[in-house]
Design a protein around this motif. Sequence first.
Motif, PDB file in Angstrom:
ATOM      1  N   ASN A   1       0.819  -1.206   0.000  1.00 13.28           N
ATOM      2  CA  ASN A   1       0.000   0.000   0.000  1.00 13.28           C
ATOM      3  C   ASN A   1       0.859   1.265   0.000  1.00 13.28           C
ATOM      4  O   ASN A   1       0.525   2.268  -0.639  1.00 13.28           O
TER       5      ASN A   1
ATOM      6  N   ALA B   1     -11.186   9.823  -2.703  1.00 13.65           N
ATOM      7  CA  ALA B   1     -11.908   8.649  -2.192  1.00 13.65           C
ATOM      8  C   ALA B   1     -10.979   7.454  -2.022  1.00 13.65           C
ATOM      9  O   ALA B   1     -11.064   6.701  -1.047  1.00 13.65           O
ATOM     10  N   GLU B   2     -10.071   7.320  -3.007  1.00 11.05           N
ATOM     11  CA  GLU B   2      -9.110   6.226  -2.919  1.00 11.05           C
ATOM     12  C   GLU B   2      -8.216   6.399  -1.700  1.00 11.05           C
ATOM     13  O   GLU B   2      -7.908   5.422  -0.989  1.00 11.05           O
TER      14      GLU B   2
ATOM     15  N   LEU C   1      -8.956   7.993   1.069  1.00  8.69           N
ATOM     16  CA  LEU C   1      -9.747   7.690   2.284  1.00  8.69           C
ATOM     17  C   LEU C   1      -9.883   6.186   2.519  1.00  8.69           C
ATOM     18  O   LEU C   1      -9.777   5.694   3.647  1.00  8.69           O
ATOM     19  N   ARG C   2     -10.122   5.463   1.421  1.00  6.00           N
ATOM     20  CA  ARG C   2     -10.254   4.022   1.556  1.00  6.00           C
ATOM     21  C   ARG C   2      -8.943   3.409   2.045  1.00  6.00           C
ATOM     22  O   ARG C   2      -8.922   2.542   2.933  1.00  6.00           O
ATOM     23  N   ILE C   3      -7.837   3.889   1.433  1.00  4.62           N
ATOM     24  CA  ILE C   3      -6.528   3.354   1.832  1.00  4.62           C
ATOM     25  C   ILE C   3      -6.232   3.692   3.289  1.00  4.62           C
ATOM     26  O   ILE C   3      -5.683   2.868   4.045  1.00  4.62           O
TER      27      ILE C   3
ATOM     28  N   GLN D   1      -8.431   4.160   5.693  1.00  2.00           N
ATOM     29  CA  GLN D   1      -9.256   3.297   6.538  1.00  2.00           C
ATOM     30  C   GLN D   1      -8.674   1.889   6.622  1.00  2.00           C
ATOM     31  O   GLN D   1      -8.613   1.284   7.699  1.00  2.00           O
ATOM     32  N   ASP D   2      -8.252   1.403   5.428  1.00  2.00           N
ATOM     33  CA  ASP D   2      -7.634   0.070   5.440  1.00  2.00           C
ATOM     34  C   ASP D   2      -6.379   0.060   6.297  1.00  2.00           C
ATOM     35  O   ASP D   2      -6.102  -0.906   7.024  1.00  2.00           O
TER      36      ASP D   2
END
Length: 357
Positions: free
Chosen positions: A32, A61-62, A64-66, A68-69
């Motif tokens: 990541n 958005a990408e 934010l997703r990363i 969160q992950d």
Amino acid sequence: MTDIESKLERANIKLSGLEIEEAQKQTQINQNIGHLKHLNWADYQSGERATVENEYHTLKAENLRIEQDYNTLTDRLNKLNSQFAAQNSLVQSIQERIINIRSEILHINTTIEQLLQASVFNAIDQVKETLAENLPVQKIRAELEQFQIQFETLKAQIMQLDKKLADKVYDEAVFIQQEAALEESSHHLKIMTENVAKCEQELNQLETAYEKKETLLQQQMQLNLRNDNLKQLFNLFKGAGFVQYVSSIYLRQLCDHANIRFHRMTRNQLSLQINENNEFEIIDYLNEGKSRSVKTLSGGQAFQVSLSLALALAESVQSIPKPLKTSFLSMKALAPKISLLSILSSKPYLTCTKKIE
């Protein structure tokens, strides 16, 4: 020991799994991080605003997703590290316990070897065979405790005897003399014991005989009483005995009824009674309650007696519903008595008495 080794093996397997999972998560984190990109202004300078904004929103958005992950993976990694530390601590504790148990086993084996050398057993198998037998442990333990108590008691008695005989010298002649005296006393005691046993046996026999005698005496008393009753009944039914008996009872009842009026007439100074020979007697309360013959009465007192008896006799005759034989027999038996009193009274009463008869 086997249970602990199995636990240790399970803990090692779980620890290996945690280590593998940690390596996988670290690899994913590195991937990541490698995906992160730095934007260049020249790439977007000539582009349209709408296209750039769309790409901006997509990249945001990408990101934010990363993020969160990343946070999720970081939390899981922290939890795994905590579990790993706990499991590692447990593994170390189990290993230390295994070391202590092995040390204890070694110490126990050494102790067993020493005990075997000091005992009558040659090998541990013999001990196992003995333990496998179903021995009464509690009974043996109680016997051992009793033996220990007796041993200590005997030991204390020996010490007391040693102190008592410390200043004395053993003399064979005195010992033989004392032994002979002891045998003589034992023989005498045996004879006395036998005599006591004989006396107890004789006493038991006497007690049994006494109980039988008491039973026989009671039976004899009952038989004597029955014999007296039979004799009395025989005398009653012999000749005119029964008639005399019934007339005696009736005469006493008549006397009791006559005394009710006679007491009032004499102001409780005189009383009429029947003696053992069925004869009338006077009790004089002014003379200490002594009895005397009716012949000693004065003319007035004799009249009072005759009148009381006549009225009592009349009431008795009127109370009889039918003329019964026994009543007539009683009247005939009373006739001489009433006639005797009528002689002492006045002539009119004599006529009344004859009419009642």
